[in-house]
Design a protein around this motif. Structure first.
Motif, PDB file in Angstrom:
ATOM      1  N   PRO A 171       0.817  -1.228   0.000  1.00 42.30           N
ATOM      2  CA  PRO A 171       0.000   0.000   0.000  1.00 42.30           C
ATOM      3  C   PRO A 171       0.847   1.274   0.000  1.00 42.30           C
ATOM      4  O   PRO A 171       0.399   2.316  -0.471  1.00 42.30           O
ATOM      5  N   TRP A 172       2.072   1.196   0.507  1.00 46.32           N
ATOM      6  CA  TRP A 172       2.951   2.354   0.456  1.00 46.32           C
ATOM      7  C   TRP A 172       3.189   2.784  -0.991  1.00 46.32           C
ATOM      8  O   TRP A 172       3.176   3.968  -1.318  1.00 46.32           O
ATOM      9  N   ASP A 173       3.401   1.806  -1.838  1.00 49.54           N
ATOM     10  CA  ASP A 173       3.739   2.102  -3.231  1.00 49.54           C
ATOM     11  C   ASP A 173       2.523   2.445  -4.076  1.00 49.54           C
ATOM     12  O   ASP A 173       2.584   3.314  -4.931  1.00 49.54           O
ATOM     13  N   ILE A 174       1.437   1.729  -3.865  1.00 50.11           N
ATOM     14  CA  ILE A 174       0.332   1.839  -4.810  1.00 50.11           C
ATOM     15  C   ILE A 174      -0.816   2.680  -4.263  1.00 50.11           C
ATOM     16  O   ILE A 174      -1.610   3.240  -5.029  1.00 50.11           O
ATOM     17  N   ASN A 175      -0.919   2.754  -2.940  1.00 56.17           N
ATOM     18  CA  ASN A 175      -2.112   3.364  -2.320  1.00 56.17           C
ATOM     19  C   ASN A 175      -1.780   4.607  -1.510  1.00 56.17           C
ATOM     20  O   ASN A 175      -2.599   5.022  -0.688  1.00 56.17           O
ATOM     21  N   ASP A 176      -0.590   5.163  -1.679  1.00 55.74           N
ATOM     22  CA  ASP A 176      -0.150   6.262  -0.818  1.00 55.74           C
ATOM     23  C   ASP A 176      -0.378   5.908   0.653  1.00 55.74           C
ATOM     24  O   ASP A 176      -0.745   6.758   1.474  1.00 55.74           O
ATOM     25  N   GLY A 177      -0.208   4.637   0.943  1.00 54.57           N
ATOM     26  CA  GLY A 177      -0.324   4.159   2.323  1.00 54.57           C
ATOM     27  C   GLY A 177      -1.715   3.765   2.764  1.00 54.57           C
ATOM     28  O   GLY A 177      -1.883   3.156   3.827  1.00 54.57           O
ATOM     29  N   THR A 179     -10.310   2.588   0.406  1.00 51.65           N
ATOM     30  CA  THR A 179      -9.989   1.987  -0.889  1.00 51.65           C
ATOM     31  C   THR A 179     -11.277   1.796  -1.690  1.00 51.65           C
ATOM     32  O   THR A 179     -12.381   2.073  -1.209  1.00 51.65           O
ATOM     33  N   TYR A 180     -11.086   1.361  -2.951  1.00 53.18           N
ATOM     34  CA  TYR A 180     -12.238   1.146  -3.810  1.00 53.18           C
ATOM     35  C   TYR A 180     -13.269   0.277  -3.109  1.00 53.18           C
ATOM     36  O   TYR A 180     -12.877  -0.685  -2.476  1.00 53.18           O
ATOM     37  N   PRO A 181     -14.562   0.570  -3.109  1.00 50.26           N
ATOM     38  CA  PRO A 181     -15.284   1.538  -3.956  1.00 50.26           C
ATOM     39  C   PRO A 181     -15.341   2.966  -3.404  1.00 50.26           C
ATOM     40  O   PRO A 181     -16.116   3.765  -3.925  1.00 50.26           O
ATOM     41  N   TYR A 182     -14.534   3.294  -2.347  1.00 50.13           N
ATOM     42  CA  TYR A 182     -14.573   4.660  -1.815  1.00 50.13           C
ATOM     43  C   TYR A 182     -13.582   5.588  -2.518  1.00 50.13           C
ATOM     44  O   TYR A 182     -13.691   6.812  -2.394  1.00 50.13           O
ATOM     45  N   SER A 183     -12.614   5.024  -3.181  1.00 46.87           N
ATOM     46  CA  SER A 183     -11.589   5.822  -3.868  1.00 46.87           C
ATOM     47  C   SER A 183     -11.001   4.945  -4.969  1.00 46.87           C
ATOM     48  O   SER A 183     -11.435   3.821  -5.169  1.00 46.87           O
ATOM     49  N   TRP A 184      -9.978   5.481  -5.640  1.00 47.20           N
ATOM     50  CA  TRP A 184      -9.350   4.657  -6.686  1.00 47.20           C
ATOM     51  C   TRP A 184      -8.336   3.667  -6.135  1.00 47.20           C
ATOM     52  O   TRP A 184      -7.766   2.892  -6.868  1.00 47.20           O
ATOM     53  N   TYR A 185      -8.093   3.694  -4.775  1.00 46.64           N
ATOM     54  CA  TYR A 185      -7.037   2.839  -4.235  1.00 46.64           C
ATOM     55  C   TYR A 185      -7.428   1.363  -4.233  1.00 46.64           C
ATOM     56  O   TYR A 185      -8.601   1.015  -4.113  1.00 46.64           O
ATOM     57  N   LYS A 244       1.268  14.221  -7.356  1.00 50.49           N
ATOM     58  CA  LYS A 244       0.233  14.159  -6.326  1.00 50.49           C
ATOM     59  C   LYS A 244       0.105  12.802  -5.657  1.00 50.49           C
ATOM     60  O   LYS A 244      -0.697  12.617  -4.748  1.00 50.49           O
ATOM     61  N   THR A 245       0.807  11.808  -6.166  1.00 49.30           N
ATOM     62  CA  THR A 245       0.667  10.450  -5.622  1.00 49.30           C
ATOM     63  C   THR A 245       1.948   9.665  -5.885  1.00 49.30           C
ATOM     64  O   THR A 245       2.679   9.946  -6.844  1.00 49.30           O
ATOM     65  N   ARG A 246       2.208   8.687  -5.006  1.00 54.30           N
ATOM     66  CA  ARG A 246       3.345   7.801  -5.251  1.00 54.30           C
ATOM     67  C   ARG A 246       2.966   6.630  -6.152  1.00 54.30           C
ATOM     68  O   ARG A 246       3.825   5.849  -6.547  1.00 54.30           O
ATOM     69  N   ALA A 247       1.653   6.452  -6.428  1.00 53.03           N
ATOM     70  CA  ALA A 247       1.204   5.287  -7.203  1.00 53.03           C
ATOM     71  C   ALA A 247       1.913   5.267  -8.560  1.00 53.03           C
ATOM     72  O   ALA A 247       1.847   6.237  -9.309  1.00 53.03           O
TER      73      ALA A 247
END
Lengths: 705, 705
Positions: free
Chosen positions: B188-194, B202-208, B503-506
């Motif tokens: 999640p550090w790399d793909i989800n900004d933690g 996370t999805y379905p609440y956001s794109w994470y 804006k993101t580390r993703a």
């Protein structure tokens, strides 16, 4: 009333005419043809071809040859440099030269004798060796070395107890059996129809080789500079270590004259060699085991072979010249020959060079006088260091690979222009261009054409045309066409005039590669009056001009289909069952050839249905590109990864000796012989490569989209 | 009398007019322009481009995507077949389809799970192994696997006592150290900004990515069908034995979600891993040596990895469609994307497919209505089995190698069309076509163009132009452009719209390659309203139409020179001294680049000095061929013999990680590291190959003769 009406009509007619004229000539808008419309739809001008043929002069060719043979001109020798200068002078002549001419240098790996510091000395001692002899070329070299340039009888010394030496196919193969040196000679039986005496039988009394004639040559299974495969040999180019060179004999091979061979062979002891090894000498050719006859003066003698040669990097030049194309300068017709000889090289190569210089003189003058400029560009090449392995032409193709592959329409090679006196033209090329030779008359004849003569001496029956002139295939690497066809996939032809082979056993003119290949020999015994040279120049120039000027390229893709069908039927006859036994189906190959045939037929139909001179010039360009690039479609750089420069899956040389697809033939033959699973896999791989290439070629001939 | 004269004049004028018309249009002779003159000199019609841009519809793209994502469509699955049928239906539509559309089948080697008959079971026991973790992609994979498709963090089990495992660059490298299986997860550090919680973060609440998201992928250092290198995978094609496959991991690699990774990693014992290995989990990431923590419930437990996958030969289809060119049908502009997904694949690949279908709908309608036909032919490809290694597109290039190399102007790839919501277009292509994007507006903006937006987010300073949009290079094999650029040398571009990376580390959109990459996700979190998709369709279509219609191809060879000069200056900085120390001069490389630059400048000058619309159409064709074939000139099939399909000596991927010539960089790096004479020789060979390629390319740009 009647009169008025008539006048009125007349007036209106006049006004109408004025209008027509105005509309036709007076309005300069999009609807008036731009100047270039005539140019781009222009076809070959037959009158210019006739003019060329008429102007080709036999005496001019003779004088070219006299000039070229004044000094020996082995590659990189001072004589070679003189020849370079002479070529440049001719091609830069303001009245009869080309648009431009220049030299290009490569630094190549060659071998030269150094009399002062012998490189090493090999002593071959019959006391512990058997002297073997072999005379027949079939025995002497493997079948993929089928070119006269490299096929020579040989005699080999080998240690006792290695009977396989007698069965080896060539000198190279002998080395693993302990042969440490090879003496090569040309037996009078093969080259002189048995004639041996220098009192009245051989040159200067006839064209036969004198007893002291030594036929030189080089041997290399690859071609091009040996240290720089795939790279042009420039000063800074990476060179492989000498120890990594492959494809050359690991043992020295020394050519000798038959007078020296006679002295050795007739003294050999041991059992008599088989009858097919016997030659013209008045003695029995023995195997020579071990050593000389006990009764011989040579008994207990050694044969001492002194090696003087040293490998050197030397500059070798190509001389290049161009005539720029007017309409399609980015399409090249290339014409070339090597310039270097072994000694004086009157026939090989200067007969070809003399012809090339006459072709460029006549064409150059037409250009300089403003009477002609070809539609496409013409490139002339005078290649260096061919005798050492087609080096100049190969380096050229490596250096200009992209440009040449993209743009070359064809390569024409005229090396030995005339092999002898009798009446037959030998052509080796890939597309039949049968109509052309009808324009050129045979030497000394006002009636029969080269075409008629050719069909008389060398013909075949084609399913499509009936009896036609036979055309050989350029499957080997006998002259400078090799890199063009095998490496670049450029449609190539090799033209020469040769003697009637039913009248002599000589496989080539007897002075070939000897010091007797001189102007005197050529003008007395090969082509007195130089009319055969003239015929070759006319034929080559005729083809050259048509390739350069024709609106539609004179290539017939259906003839290619005929060749593929012939190869297919041979492959099916020989391999179908054996492949099936290993679960490999030959059927997709049939399908591929069938697809190629129908694509070719459709393209031919499109050509017949077109009025190319009145349609968009991009249409004829498109069809020409399809024809030009057809041979390119048969290239596969991973088909034969271990064989330098052999990428053409149809024309590559083959050891199998069958008139069929070379990769499949070789792989099948090997698999059938070893029975190894891996070898059958390779046969399958070769089959798939072939199918993909033929299908790919069919795609290029098919509808463009 | 007056009346009569007036009538007479009128009559004459009418007759004169009739005559003018007759003369102008009615007489087909040399001096009247043939019909085709207008066609061949026609340039791109800007009004048609505007019409195309206006008609591209965001809602149509949305509905394409809805249709395409109804079922999962992994390669060769029933869903894939449904997608094939849908593509065919669309491209064969009588009102909005293409001229022709069809499917082409290959039989390819794939790996599928079989839940009923597991293939084998590997038990990895921490009791005799150390559990290593690695999270950072820099550590995880070697630098030549730089594409997001294959870069994934991993966790590896390995036997104790092999500290080097922790230093291995990737999972493949781990195998020789005894690693017998690899678990891959995305931290999640790399793909989800933690972000980790599936309650609200996370999805379905956001794109994470939700905790259960599993990022699939495939790994292969080559591309194309693994059993048929260089051969199209037809039914009867030769296939290499499976044991001879190279380039794939010798050990199983299983991706898992981060919820499962959390359960394992936080229980690991041993020393703490370095700080750059630590991730978003609320525990210390330990090396795991040996096994789990003594306090863990897992202590003395095994991790059992069940392998269900079986290798199978399956049919995979490409769907092909064409719009025939009117003037130069033998010139192809190719546009493609893969069709297969890992699951529903809304973004990867169906965002690209939805865009392609909208491009073909608008263009198809213009064609069907008779409003437009491109000058050159356009080929559309919907490739199969990309996710398994770019298989469909690669087999296509193998099958049609000759035709495509001879005729292709460019390849355009739009795979993931939109990576995210923010405003920047990411382009990776080889020729700068900066002017184009000025025509296309950014989504939701009436004023700023894609060009402006691009230059704002991703720019560079060019010596020639100042600040311009930056263009990446297609050096990897991340999508279907690989075979086109690396194997065929066809100028290629890859277009997508991406988010603001500040804006993101993703590294990519978080649902990438998971089951959450759905229509719902795409329409809510990637591109609500589908206006970014619309922008990509407009940009790609704009480029496509210009490539197809421009009289002069929109390629700038001087921009290529700029790239070579950049590479040269880096090479000189890094390698001059080291090479000189081994007697290898870099100077000929400088000369080659200089020659390329002046050839490019001369060609540009020729273009500027020409009035191409009014000169012979063979002139613009010639110049276009020079531009079209420029990338082809950089191909060398013997440069990298061990790397399938990498033949382009400028764009090949490199391990050295330097912005310079890849072959030289890799060989130099190796030689400098080993110091071996043979490795320095290879560096010299690579330098010579490069010099010859650049000189060869310069020759193709230079005067045609």
């Amino acid at each position: 009333m009647l009169k008025k009406v008539l006048l009125g009509s007349l007036g209106a007619a006049l006004v109408l005419t004025a209008g027509i004229l105005l509309g036709h000539f007076g309005i300069q808008r999009g609807s008036t043809a731009p100047d270039w419309v005539m140019d781009v739809t222009q076809d070959v001008d037959e009158a210019l071809i006739q003019k060329f043929i008429a102007e080709v002069d036999n005496i001019a060719i003779q004088e070219n040859l006299r000039e070229l043979t004044k000094v020996p001109h082995m590659a990189t020798s001072p004589g070679d440099e003189q020849t370079v200068q002479y070529m440049l002078k001719r091609w830069q002549d303001p009245d009869t030269g080309l648009d431009q001419a220049w030299r290009e240098e490569y630094k190549v790996y060659l071998s030269f004798p150094d009399p002062n510091t012998p490189n090493k000395v090999t002593v071959v001692s019959p006391s512990d060796a058997v002297l073997y002899t072999a005379r027949e070329k079939e025995k002497a070299y493997s079948s993929d070395q089928e070119d006269p340039e490299v096929v020579q009888p040989y005699a080999a010394y080998a240690p006792a107890g290695h009977p396989k030496v007698a069965d080896t196919q060539n000198a190279i193969n002998a080395a693993p059996y302990g042969v440490i040196g090879v003496l090569v000679y040309t037996d009078p039986w093969d080259i002189n129809d048995g004639k041996m005496s220098d009192n009245n039988e051989t040159y200067p009394y006839s064209w036969y080789m004198p007893p002291s004639g030594v036929e030189r040559g080089s041997f290399n299974t690859h071609y091009g500079d040996m240290l720089t495969p795939y790279l042009a040999a420039k000063d800074d180019t990476y060179r492989i270590p000498e120890k990594n060179i492959t494809g050359i004999p690991p043992i020295p091979t020394q050519p000798i004259g038959f007078e020296d061979a006679y002295a050795l062979i007739c003294e050999l002891g041991g059992e008599p060699a088989p009858s097919e090894w016997q030659g013209a000498f008045n003695c029995t050719y023995n195997f020579g085991g071990p050593g000389f006859k006990p009764t011989s003066n040579f008994n207990n003698s050694d044969v001492k072979l002194d090696i003087y040669n040293r490998e050197e990097l030397k500059n070798s030049a190509n001389v290049m010249g161009v005539i720029r194309g007017s309409v399609e300068p980015d399409r090249y017709v290339i014409y070339g020959n090597h310039r270097d000889s072994w000694v004086h090289g009157a026939i090989d190569p200067s007969s070809g060079t003399s012809v090339m210089l006459e072709v460029t003189r006549v064409l150059g003058r037409m250009v300089k006088q403003g009477k002609w400029r070809p539609r496409r560009s013409i490139i002339f090449g005078s290649w260096g260091a061919e005798e050492f392995g087609l080096i100049g032409s190969t380096e050229y193709t490596e250096e200009y690979y992209s440009k040449l592959s993209e743009r070359s329409v064809a390569y024409i090679n005229v090396d030995i222009a005339v092999f002898g006196k009798s009446k037959s033209v030998k052509n080796k090329f890939l597309f039949t261009m049968t109509a052309y030779e009808q324009w050129v008359k045979t030497p000394g004849s006002d009636s029969s054409s080269v075409y008629d003569n050719w069909i008389r001496y060398f013909n075949r029956t084609s399913p499509a045309y009936g009896v036609i002139p036979n055309v050989g295939f350029l499957t080997g690497a006998g002259s400078d066409y090799a890199a063009f066809i095998h490496f670049l996939g450029i449609t190539s032809m090799d033209i020469s005039y040769t003697y009637d082979r039913t009248k002599t056993r000589a496989r080539i003119y007897p002075a070939y590669h000897t010091a007797y290949d001189t102007f005197d020999y050529a003008s007395k015994f090969i082509d007195p009056g130089f009319t055969s040279h003239q015929t070759v120049a006319r034929t080559a120039g005729n083809v050259l001009m048509r390739l350069a000027d024709s609106l539609l390229l004179p290539f017939n893709c259906s003839d290619y289909a005929e060749t593929l069908e012939g190869y297919l039927s041979k492959a099916m006859e020989l391999y179908t069952d054996g492949l099936a036994a290993h679960m490999i189906s030959i059927e997709p190959l049939q399908t591929a050839v069938r697809n190629f045939r129908s694509a070719a037929a459709r393209l031919d139909q499109l050509i017949r249905d077109s009025d190319l001179a009145n349609e968009t010039p991009l249409k004829v360009r498109r069809i020409n590109d399809q024809l030009m690039l057809l041979d390119r479609a048969f290239l596969d750089p991973v088909a034969f990864p271990d064989r330098y420069g052999y990428r053409h899956v149809i024309w590559a040389s083959s050891k199998a000796g069958q008139a069929t697809f070379p990769g499949l033939a070789d792989a099948y033959t090997r698999a059938a012989s070893t029975g190894l699973d891996n070898d059958w896999k390779e046969a399958h791989r070769q089959l798939s490569i072939l199918i993909q290439a033929i299908q790919g070629a069919a795609h290029t001939l098919g509808d463009t989209i």
